[in-house]
Structure formats: C-alpha cells, structure tokens
Motif scaffolding. Structure first.
Motif, PDB file in Angstrom:
ATOM      1  N   GLY A   4     -13.390 -47.893  38.658  1.00  0.00           N
ATOM      2  CA  GLY A   4     -13.222 -46.492  38.297  1.00  0.00           C
ATOM      3  C   GLY A   4     -14.564 -45.789  38.170  1.00  0.00           C
ATOM      4  O   GLY A   4     -14.743 -44.671  38.657  1.00  0.00           O
ATOM      5  N   VAL A   9     -14.364 -41.850  38.363  1.00  0.00           N
ATOM      6  CA  VAL A   9     -13.142 -41.531  37.628  1.00  0.00           C
ATOM      7  C   VAL A   9     -13.554 -41.061  36.241  1.00  0.00           C
ATOM      8  O   VAL A   9     -14.472 -41.607  35.639  1.00  0.00           O
ATOM      9  N   ASP A  13      -7.023 -40.925  30.287  1.00  0.00           N
ATOM     10  CA  ASP A  13      -5.726 -40.934  30.969  1.00  0.00           C
ATOM     11  C   ASP A  13      -5.862 -41.355  32.429  1.00  0.00           C
ATOM     12  O   ASP A  13      -4.993 -42.040  32.975  1.00  0.00           O
ATOM     13  N   SER A  14      -6.972 -41.004  33.063  1.00  0.00           N
ATOM     14  CA  SER A  14      -7.210 -41.408  34.449  1.00  0.00           C
ATOM     15  C   SER A  14      -7.430 -42.917  34.545  1.00  0.00           C
ATOM     16  O   SER A  14      -6.876 -43.579  35.424  1.00  0.00           O
ATOM     17  N   TYR A  15      -8.231 -43.456  33.632  1.00  0.00           N
ATOM     18  CA  TYR A  15      -8.461 -44.904  33.622  1.00  0.00           C
ATOM     19  C   TYR A  15      -7.171 -45.662  33.310  1.00  0.00           C
ATOM     20  O   TYR A  15      -6.908 -46.723  33.874  1.00  0.00           O
ATOM     21  N   CYS A  37      -8.733 -40.200  46.817  1.00  0.00           N
ATOM     22  CA  CYS A  37      -9.003 -39.220  45.766  1.00  0.00           C
ATOM     23  C   CYS A  37     -10.406 -38.645  45.926  1.00  0.00           C
ATOM     24  O   CYS A  37     -10.607 -37.431  45.803  1.00  0.00           O
ATOM     25  N   ILE A  47     -13.011 -37.696  39.578  1.00  0.00           N
ATOM     26  CA  ILE A  47     -11.591 -37.925  39.827  1.00  0.00           C
ATOM     27  C   ILE A  47     -10.889 -37.959  38.478  1.00  0.00           C
ATOM     28  O   ILE A  47     -11.147 -38.834  37.653  1.00  0.00           O
ATOM     29  N   ARG A  48     -10.025 -36.994  38.273  1.00  0.00           N
ATOM     30  CA  ARG A  48      -9.251 -36.904  37.034  1.00  0.00           C
ATOM     31  C   ARG A  48      -7.782 -37.138  37.362  1.00  0.00           C
ATOM     32  O   ARG A  48      -7.390 -37.188  38.518  1.00  0.00           O
ATOM     33  N   LEU A  49      -6.967 -37.273  36.345  1.00  0.00           N
ATOM     34  CA  LEU A  49      -5.551 -37.602  36.524  1.00  0.00           C
ATOM     35  C   LEU A  49      -4.819 -36.666  37.488  1.00  0.00           C
ATOM     36  O   LEU A  49      -4.074 -37.159  38.339  1.00  0.00           O
ATOM     37  N   ARG A  51      -5.853 -35.192  40.115  1.00  0.00           N
ATOM     38  CA  ARG A  51      -6.232 -35.574  41.487  1.00  0.00           C
ATOM     39  C   ARG A  51      -5.539 -36.862  41.884  1.00  0.00           C
ATOM     40  O   ARG A  51      -5.061 -37.008  42.990  1.00  0.00           O
ATOM     41  N   ILE A  52      -5.466 -37.810  40.964  1.00  0.00           N
ATOM     42  CA  ILE A  52      -4.786 -39.079  41.242  1.00  0.00           C
ATOM     43  C   ILE A  52      -3.317 -38.815  41.536  1.00  0.00           C
ATOM     44  O   ILE A  52      -2.760 -39.329  42.501  1.00  0.00           O
ATOM     45  N   GLU A  53      -2.685 -37.995  40.707  1.00  0.00           N
ATOM     46  CA  GLU A  53      -1.263 -37.687  40.905  1.00  0.00           C
ATOM     47  C   GLU A  53      -1.031 -36.946  42.221  1.00  0.00           C
ATOM     48  O   GLU A  53      -0.071 -37.240  42.939  1.00  0.00           O
TER      49      GLU A  53
END
Length: 80
Positions: A4, A9, A13-15, A37, A47-49, A51-53
């Motif tokens: 990450g 990252v 919450d992203s981790y 991402c 990269i935050r949540l 972006r992951i979603e």
C-alpha cells in the motif's frame, strides 16, 4: 502495508479495504488493482478508498468484490 505504501495508498479505510481484498484474492490481484488505481490518478495524489471503489466497479468481478468489502468492513467495525 508495504504494498500500500509503495502505491501511495492513504487512509485507514483504504488500507483496511486493500487488506481485505488481498486476503480474499491474491497478491497478484491486489497489485493489479493498485496499479489500475494509480493509473487513474495519473501519478498525482494518493489512492484513497473512493478511487479503490471506482476502480473495482470497473473490473469484471468488481460488483461482487465491492459487496464483499462493504460486508467485511461492516463486520470488522461491529466486532471492534
């Protein structure tokens, strides 16, 4: 954690999300997700949540994975 950090990252919450994703897929799938991402950020920012979603939603198995992530994150929070 190291993967990450290497992909920039940011956020607990992203981790949490990438840990759940990595534990339920593979290291290769996790790296592929984070590379996609990173491509979406054009090399700027972290990269935050969200972006992951967003990236997951564009993948072929994304909707199932997003559902799993949300369920597992909810379960973790309830047990804490």
């Amino acid at each position: 954690m190291r993967i990450g950090a290497e992909h920039n990252v940011e956020g607990t919450d992203s981790y949490e999300a990438i840990a759940i994703y990595g534990e339920n897929t593979s290291l290769r799938a996790l790296c592929y997700l984070l590379q996609n991402c990173a491509a979406g950020t054009s090399g700027f920012g972290s990269i935050r949540l969200p972006r992951i979603e967003t990236t997951l939603s564009g993948m072929s198995c994304g909707s199932d994975v997003l559902k799993l992530l949300h369920e597992l994150r909810h379960d973790l929070r309830r047990s804490a």
